[in-house]
Design an enzyme around this catalytic site. Sequence first.
Site, PDB file in Angstrom:
ATOM      1  N   TRP A 186      -4.578   5.575  -4.527  1.00 42.36           N
ATOM      2  CA  TRP A 186      -3.818   6.660  -3.915  1.00 42.36           C
ATOM      3  C   TRP A 186      -3.032   7.475  -4.931  1.00 42.36           C
ATOM      4  O   TRP A 186      -2.432   6.931  -5.840  1.00 42.36           O
ATOM      5  CB  TRP A 186      -2.804   6.108  -2.911  1.00 42.36           C
ATOM      6  CG  TRP A 186      -3.392   5.520  -1.685  1.00 42.36           C
ATOM      7  CD1 TRP A 186      -3.258   4.223  -1.281  1.00 42.36           C
ATOM      8  CD2 TRP A 186      -4.181   6.172  -0.693  1.00 42.36           C
ATOM      9  NE1 TRP A 186      -3.926   4.053  -0.096  1.00 42.36           N
ATOM     10  CE2 TRP A 186      -4.500   5.222   0.287  1.00 42.36           C
ATOM     11  CE3 TRP A 186      -4.648   7.483  -0.541  1.00 42.36           C
ATOM     12  CZ2 TRP A 186      -5.265   5.531   1.406  1.00 42.36           C
ATOM     13  CZ3 TRP A 186      -5.407   7.785   0.567  1.00 42.36           C
ATOM     14  CH2 TRP A 186      -5.715   6.819   1.530  1.00 42.36           C
ATOM     15  N   GLU A 237      -4.557  -2.539   5.119  1.00 45.33           N
ATOM     16  CA  GLU A 237      -4.083  -3.032   6.425  1.00 45.33           C
ATOM     17  C   GLU A 237      -5.168  -3.794   7.191  1.00 45.33           C
ATOM     18  O   GLU A 237      -4.881  -4.471   8.166  1.00 45.33           O
ATOM     19  CB  GLU A 237      -3.628  -1.850   7.292  1.00 45.33           C
ATOM     20  CG  GLU A 237      -2.310  -1.215   6.860  1.00 45.33           C
ATOM     21  CD  GLU A 237      -2.491  -0.090   5.839  1.00 45.33           C
ATOM     22  OE1 GLU A 237      -3.489  -0.099   5.100  1.00 45.33           O
ATOM     23  OE2 GLU A 237      -1.614   0.794   5.797  1.00 45.33           O
ATOM     24  N   THR A 277       0.850  -1.186   0.000  1.00 43.02           N
ATOM     25  CA  THR A 277       0.000   0.000   0.000  1.00 43.02           C
ATOM     26  C   THR A 277       0.889   1.239   0.000  1.00 43.02           C
ATOM     27  O   THR A 277       1.944   1.247   0.633  1.00 43.02           O
ATOM     28  CB  THR A 277      -0.966  -0.024   1.212  1.00 43.02           C
ATOM     29  OG1 THR A 277      -1.724   1.169   1.226  1.00 43.02           O
ATOM     30  CG2 THR A 277      -0.248  -0.177   2.538  1.00 43.02           C
ATOM     31  N   LYS A 321      -7.033  10.462  -2.878  1.00 38.53           N
ATOM     32  CA  LYS A 321      -7.531   9.278  -3.586  1.00 38.53           C
ATOM     33  C   LYS A 321      -8.279   9.692  -4.840  1.00 38.53           C
ATOM     34  O   LYS A 321      -9.085  10.621  -4.802  1.00 38.53           O
ATOM     35  CB  LYS A 321      -8.464   8.483  -2.680  1.00 38.53           C
ATOM     36  CG  LYS A 321      -7.712   7.512  -1.828  1.00 38.53           C
ATOM     37  CD  LYS A 321      -8.548   6.301  -1.521  1.00 38.53           C
ATOM     38  CE  LYS A 321      -7.641   5.128  -1.230  1.00 38.53           C
ATOM     39  NZ  LYS A 321      -8.405   3.908  -0.984  1.00 38.53           N
TER      40      LYS A 321
HETATM   41  P1  AMP Z   1      -6.501   1.386   0.725  1.00 38.51           P
HETATM   42  O1  AMP Z   1      -5.519   0.838   1.689  1.00 38.51           O
HETATM   43  O2  AMP Z   1      -5.911   1.771  -0.582  1.00 38.51           O
HETATM   44  O3  AMP Z   1      -7.687   0.496   0.593  1.00 38.51           O
HETATM   45  O4  AMP Z   1      -7.032   2.766   1.319  1.00 38.51           O
HETATM   46  C1  AMP Z   1      -7.655   2.836   2.583  1.00 38.51           C
HETATM   47  C2  AMP Z   1      -8.157   4.234   2.816  1.00 38.51           C
HETATM   48  O5  AMP Z   1      -9.174   4.554   1.849  1.00 38.51           O
HETATM   49  C3  AMP Z   1      -8.830   4.448   4.155  1.00 38.51           C
HETATM   50  O6  AMP Z   1      -7.888   4.660   5.191  1.00 38.51           O
HETATM   51  C4  AMP Z   1      -9.665   5.672   3.860  1.00 38.51           C
HETATM   52  O7  AMP Z   1      -8.887   6.852   3.925  1.00 38.51           O
HETATM   53  C5  AMP Z   1     -10.099   5.439   2.418  1.00 38.51           C
HETATM   54  N1  AMP Z   1     -11.437   4.825   2.378  1.00 38.51           N
HETATM   55  C6  AMP Z   1     -11.750   3.519   2.226  1.00 38.51           C
HETATM   56  N2  AMP Z   1     -13.077   3.329   2.213  1.00 38.51           N
HETATM   57  C7  AMP Z   1     -13.650   4.544   2.386  1.00 38.51           C
HETATM   58  C8  AMP Z   1     -14.996   5.028   2.478  1.00 38.51           C
HETATM   59  N3  AMP Z   1     -16.041   4.220   2.366  1.00 38.51           N
HETATM   60  N4  AMP Z   1     -15.175   6.354   2.659  1.00 38.51           N
HETATM   61  C9  AMP Z   1     -14.116   7.197   2.764  1.00 38.51           C
HETATM   62  N5  AMP Z   1     -12.835   6.820   2.677  1.00 38.51           N
HETATM   63  C10 AMP Z   1     -12.589   5.499   2.490  1.00 38.51           C
END
Ligand code: AMP
Length: 470
Positions: free
Chosen positions: A440, A326, A180, A435
């Site tokens: 990201w 994570e 990640t 995002k």
């Molecule tokens: P990733 O590890 O790439 O899946 O990113 C995780 C991050 O995505 C989280 O810590 C949030 O900041 C964001 N995220 C995931 N799901 C949501 C959601 N439903 N609403 C807002 N942010 C989200």
Amino acid sequence: MERPLLITSIMKHAELQHPNREIVSVTVDDPCHRYTYRECFARVRRLANAFGRAGLQSGDRIATLAWNDYRHFEIYYASACAGHVCHTINPRLFENQISYIIKHAQDKWLFADPVFAPLLASLESSLGGVERIVFLTDDARMPKHSLKRAVSYESLISEESEEFDWPELDENTASSLCYTSGTTGNPKGVLYSHRSTVLHAYASTLADVMGLGSRDVVLPVVPMFHANAWGIPYAVPMVGAKLVFPGPKMGDAETLHALIENEGVTFSAAVPTVWLGLLGYLDQNRKGVGRLERVVCGGSAVPLSLMKAFSERYGVEVQQAWGMTETSPLGTFSALKPETAGLSGDEYDAVRVKQGLAVFGVEMKITDDEGRELPWDGKTFGTLKVRGPWVCSGYFKLDESPAHEADGWFATGDVATIDSDGYMQITDRTKDVIKSGGEWISSIELENTAVGHPAVAEAAVIGVRDDKWG
Ligand code: AMP
């Protein structure tokens, strides 16, 4: 009885209980490939034999650079169940990040879709440790390449036996690995185990989570390189549902619509950008959504307009989930409970835009800067922290992780409120990243690139709301 929680059991169960259930895939070389769990897992055993014949050892990392399809699914099971680690790589990352990841993970083999041949050619200098490259196709459709050690997937498994004695692994054996991106520095590896994966799969099938059963037809649009497609490749065989993979067409609304209608899809999962694209296509072409009932949406905040459009115009419930690489990734899921089920209008909207209730297995809390726990009043916001059996306890081959606290909690980098009914809502992020379409973008990476131009003295990158990309 003390039986280990193994991904192998999911595979054996699906093969015994649901042998004729179909897996349908769009692939780079076939617009509609179709076979059954029985045929699939026979090929999985052939692949495991190929790993054994090549002398791969327990714990060796086997990388994939691939879209969602049946061959990728086969690699998931063959590698993990034979005791290796399936390392899924996001092909959308910068090339320098991909080469860092391959070297850091010390990948032994790399499976790639043929479309990534040019990418691999430009990465060749960093592929020194990779003993074999396997293109996910047959000999006749191998891409043009100058790579040494490259073979086709079909030739690799064609001579192998369909018999294989799966090892009885310790349930804490590593099964998959996903990197990640962070704010600064290199991507960080999150290593999942058989135990964490099986527990996560159980939880995700609960009625108030994804609510899956064998009569469902599931279309995971979320990539298999993004937190194991939110665990769907494990949860779906666990319940014996039909699987539909969109392959390289995951961003193509016309293909997604055709799969939904023709295959009778009842449940799907993707980031909001995908659903916005599909919605535009449906509206413009006056198309329907067949049997589609539920859609889980996450990765970034889900717009209320999207939920309303799907429920009012198409009778589809868009449910929001929150999670992270994570956290395997399921952390919270937006479901109605008796306290909220009767709400309507603005009151209902205020609930459904929240990221939802903690899924059993995940504990959550919000804290202030001193680490003091804050009240669940729906107004006070603080750092969101979680812990649970499918939350990672550190990063792969990294001694230090400031996000992992001494008392076992993981600081997510998200800022949230939690209301008195237990619904969590993300209000902000402490991490300096943006995002876009669920992926990201590191603001620092872009700033460094901009400042690298001789005419630019300083740069600051900020996120700007966009209707399509979020
Ligand atoms: P990733 O590890 O790439 O899946 O990113 C995780 C991050 O995505 C989280 O810590 C949030 O900041 C964001 N995220 C995931 N799901 C949501 C959601 N439903 N609403 C807002 N942010 C989200």
